[in-house]
Design a protein around this motif. Structure first.
Motif, PDB file in Angstrom:
ATOM      1  N   SER A   1     -13.053   4.383 -11.267  1.00  0.00           N
ATOM      2  CA  SER A   1     -12.853   4.424  -9.818  1.00  0.00           C
ATOM      3  C   SER A   1     -11.458   3.910  -9.488  1.00  0.00           C
ATOM      4  O   SER A   1     -11.032   2.880 -10.031  1.00  0.00           O
ATOM      5  N   HIS A   2     -10.751   4.631  -8.619  1.00  0.00           N
ATOM      6  CA  HIS A   2      -9.359   4.292  -8.306  1.00  0.00           C
ATOM      7  C   HIS A   2      -9.152   4.322  -6.797  1.00  0.00           C
ATOM      8  O   HIS A   2      -9.572   5.260  -6.125  1.00  0.00           O
ATOM      9  N   ASN A   3      -8.494   3.288  -6.294  1.00  0.00           N
ATOM     10  CA  ASN A   3      -8.293   3.145  -4.853  1.00  0.00           C
ATOM     11  C   ASN A   3      -6.820   3.291  -4.484  1.00  0.00           C
ATOM     12  O   ASN A   3      -5.939   2.777  -5.192  1.00  0.00           O
TER      13      ASN A   3
ATOM     14  N   LEU B   1     -13.728   7.827   1.677  1.00  0.00           N
ATOM     15  CA  LEU B   1     -13.119   6.708   2.393  1.00  0.00           C
ATOM     16  C   LEU B   1     -13.947   5.478   2.076  1.00  0.00           C
ATOM     17  O   LEU B   1     -15.132   5.405   2.434  1.00  0.00           O
ATOM     18  N   THR B   2     -13.349   4.515   1.387  1.00  0.00           N
ATOM     19  CA  THR B   2     -14.093   3.358   0.899  1.00  0.00           C
ATOM     20  C   THR B   2     -14.783   2.625   2.036  1.00  0.00           C
ATOM     21  O   THR B   2     -15.962   2.260   1.952  1.00  0.00           O
ATOM     22  N   THR B   3     -14.032   2.422   3.094  1.00  0.00           N
ATOM     23  CA  THR B   3     -14.609   1.825   4.302  1.00  0.00           C
ATOM     24  C   THR B   3     -14.265   2.741   5.464  1.00  0.00           C
ATOM     25  O   THR B   3     -13.098   3.072   5.666  1.00  0.00           O
ATOM     26  N   GLN B   4     -15.246   3.154   6.194  1.00  0.00           N
ATOM     27  CA  GLN B   4     -15.010   4.047   7.323  1.00  0.00           C
ATOM     28  C   GLN B   4     -14.282   3.280   8.425  1.00  0.00           C
ATOM     29  O   GLN B   4     -14.769   2.253   8.900  1.00  0.00           O
TER      30      GLN B   4
ATOM     31  N   THR C   1     -10.894   6.313  -2.159  1.00  0.00           N
ATOM     32  CA  THR C   1     -11.370   6.107  -3.528  1.00  0.00           C
ATOM     33  C   THR C   1     -11.564   7.452  -4.223  1.00  0.00           C
ATOM     34  O   THR C   1     -12.112   8.392  -3.636  1.00  0.00           O
ATOM     35  N   TYR C   2     -11.092   7.526  -5.474  1.00  0.00           N
ATOM     36  CA  TYR C   2     -11.303   8.702  -6.318  1.00  0.00           C
ATOM     37  C   TYR C   2     -12.131   8.259  -7.516  1.00  0.00           C
ATOM     38  O   TYR C   2     -11.704   7.413  -8.304  1.00  0.00           O
TER      39      TYR C   2
ATOM     40  N   THR D   1      -9.035  16.582   1.532  1.00  0.00           N
ATOM     41  CA  THR D   1      -8.163  16.546   2.705  1.00  0.00           C
ATOM     42  C   THR D   1      -8.689  15.526   3.708  1.00  0.00           C
ATOM     43  O   THR D   1      -9.879  15.512   4.023  1.00  0.00           O
ATOM     44  N   ILE D   2      -7.776  14.666   4.174  1.00  0.00           N
ATOM     45  CA  ILE D   2      -8.106  13.731   5.247  1.00  0.00           C
ATOM     46  C   ILE D   2      -7.609  14.331   6.557  1.00  0.00           C
ATOM     47  O   ILE D   2      -6.458  14.760   6.654  1.00  0.00           O
TER      48      ILE D   2
END
Length: 276
Positions: A201-203, A231-234, A252-253, A264-265
């Motif tokens: 996991s990568h942030n 999105l780790t935290t919305q 996070t990936y 896409t964000i």
């Protein structure tokens, strides 16, 4: 309203951006969007000297700013025609530790890419102490280029060669908003996680900012595409951002199968702007 952004810790004493131990010098370096964290109008630049000579008054200097997509200066100088002359005059360099403020004669609108700073000390009649330096630091190995000489007169419009390094001056950019109305900015504009291990996991962080005046309202943030991105935290929306304020998006990936994955964000603001 002004925003001051300082880059570098200044743990070294070096002859950048201007070298006073030689009669003339040219120096070029890059500053990255992740370091600056803001797009805006640069109205002044500050350096931090540590000089021993007490007579350095009214010394001619020149300064250019520009933007480039080059990630480093390994292969050469940023072309001169891509730069804007922002200061051509004299400055005082008092002995001891001081903040040297360069009020730009031509403000520079920084809106994209990596910020280029190009400094010249035109040929002088004398050189000064090797202890007449500026606070600096070394990050990486190829973001800067420098030439200095007591005999060769450098043409800033056609530099060749130079010493490549990661050394650049501790620098403060004094900036104002790009306008009176809110302007959305996203830094960085894209993320590349590179090659990662399955099951890991990568942030990364994307900052949404108001580069203009007033208040920018972020009404929605969403992510689509590969399910391995999230999105780790919305973020809490709506969010109101004043000038220079940011909303951090933690992305996070976490892939569980091989392949190339994209997402896409989408960010919507109250100015009718939709950014992806």
């Amino acid at each position: 309203q002004t925003i001051s952004v300082t880059i570098g810790e200044g743990n070294l004493d070096e002859g950048v951006p201007w070298e006073f131990f030689y009669k003339n010098s040219i120096f070029q370096t890059l500053y990255y969007p992740a370091e600056i964290g803001f797009y805006g109008q640069v109205i002044a630049v500050q350096f931090y000297n540590q000089f021993t000579t007490t007579t350095l008054q009214n010394k001619p200097v020149k300064l250019w700013l520009g933007s480039t997509q080059l990630e480093n200066l390994q292969d050469g100088w940023v072309p001169f025609n891509e730069l804007t002359l922002v200061y051509d005059g004299t400055l005082n360099f008092p002995a001891g530790a001081n903040t040297i403020t360069v009020p730009l004669q031509t403000p520079y609108s920084y809106t994209t890419g990596n910020l280029v700073l190009y400094a010249q000390r035109p040929m002088d009649t004398a050189y000064f102490s090797s202890s007449d330096n500026f606070k600096a630091q070394t990050i990486g190995s190829n973001r800067s280029r420098k030439l200095q000489s007591d005999s060769t007169v450098y043409d800033p419009a056609a530099p060749t060669g130079g010493t490549v390094s990661g050394t650049f001056p501790k620098t403060t950019f004094v900036m104002t908003p790009l306008g009176t109305d809110p302007v959305i900015g996203i830094n960085p504009s894209s993320l590349d996680y590179g090659t990662v291990l399955l099951g890991s996991s990568h942030n990364r962080t994307v900052n949404v900012m108001n580069m203009g005046g007033g208040t920018l309202g972020i009404t929605s943030v969403s992510i689509s595409g590969s399910p391995y991105y999230s999105l780790t935290t919305q973020p809490t929306v709506p969010a109101n951002l004043n000038t220079g304020k940011t909303l951090a998006l933690n992305v996070t990936y976490a892939p569980t199968e091989a392949g190339t994955h994209t997402a896409t964000i989408t960010i919507v603001d109250n100015q009718g702007t939709r950014r992806t």
